[in-house]
Design an enzyme around this catalytic site. Sequence first.
Site, short mmCIF file in Angstrom:
data_model
loop_
_atom_site.label_atom_id
_atom_site.label_comp_id
_atom_site.label_asym_id
_atom_site.label_seq_id
_atom_site.Cartn_x
_atom_site.Cartn_y
_atom_site.Cartn_z
CB THR A 194 -0.96 0.02 1.20
OG1 THR A 194 -0.22 0.11 2.42
CG2 THR A 194 -1.83 -1.23 1.22
CG LEU A 237 -4.22 6.57 -2.48
CD1 LEU A 237 -4.72 6.57 -3.92
CD2 LEU A 237 -5.05 7.53 -1.62
CG HIS A 238 -2.54 2.72 3.92
ND1 HIS A 238 -1.28 2.22 3.70
CD2 HIS A 238 -2.37 3.85 4.66
CE1 HIS A 238 -0.38 3.00 4.29
NE2 HIS A 238 -1.02 4.00 4.87
CG ASP A 239 -8.32 1.00 4.10
OD1 ASP A 239 -7.73 -0.05 4.40
OD2 ASP A 239 -8.67 1.84 4.94
#
Length: 301
Positions: A194, A237-239
């Site tokens: 991520t 932008l992890h999720d």
Amino acid sequence: MTPRPVLVDTDPGLDDALAILLVLAHPGFALRGVTTLAGNIGLERTSANAGALLALAGRHDVPLHAGAAAPSVRAGIDEAAIHGADGLGGVALPAPVPARTGSAARFLAETLRTEAAGTIDLLCLGPLTNLARLLEEAPDAARRIGRVVAMGGTIREPGNVGPMSEFNLAYDPEAADAVLRAGLDLTLVPLDATRRVRASRDTVRDLLALSSPLARKAGEIVEAYFRDAATRESRPLHDPCVPLQLLRPDLFPAETLHLRVDRSDGPEAGRLHVDPTGAPANVALGADGEAALALFVQSLR
């Protein structure tokens, strides 16, 4: 493209909100429901934020159910400093679709039993408490999940709540351990992947320039993501990597690793250890960040 039936389990949260908007906007997803839990901020707020995102998209038809208000056995972790007191950095949203009665785990079980086994995928954007409860309360329904794609953990990257601990797994290590050992078709998207998918201020400009209301709201949310990091040139932008991985797994090179979850107290809680005696999982160990970011923006058109 045949839409992929998905359920989203989430604790929005700025980057959770971006992932939800992507799922709502992209024709490749057929959203069957949203479940919430405390994580980034308290359950009442995460549920309201999820409901407001559904309202923004005009999706009052999508069931929304609140789930776990706390981790399985330990105290939670407050991330209001990153996400703001409202969880979304003060970004304005419409009045939320209200959460329906009935627990998240019960809703997940009932939904999974209504369609053919293996046809609904579960996108986990927060801690794994709701999924662990489903495994405990309705293991037959949990076995009907097609794929579980979860943002969580780190293998080689430094952690974000401990030296090698990532927030989602550190919030509820017991739940993470139960999910890992359950034998599900599980893909983990850790910080190793991520952190390579990064939005810049150019991303804000590109999103705000699009005609879609969801894209423009995503632009506002990414802009809010920079407010506590004014000197940074990009933000991870992890999720959103979770739905992006489902759309384009080739952008997230993965390996099968045998893992165990550290359930100790202190800064090691939630750490993933590569261990030959551990449970197998498909783990994304990197990402084509430029292509994934382009797909994120394109998906919101």
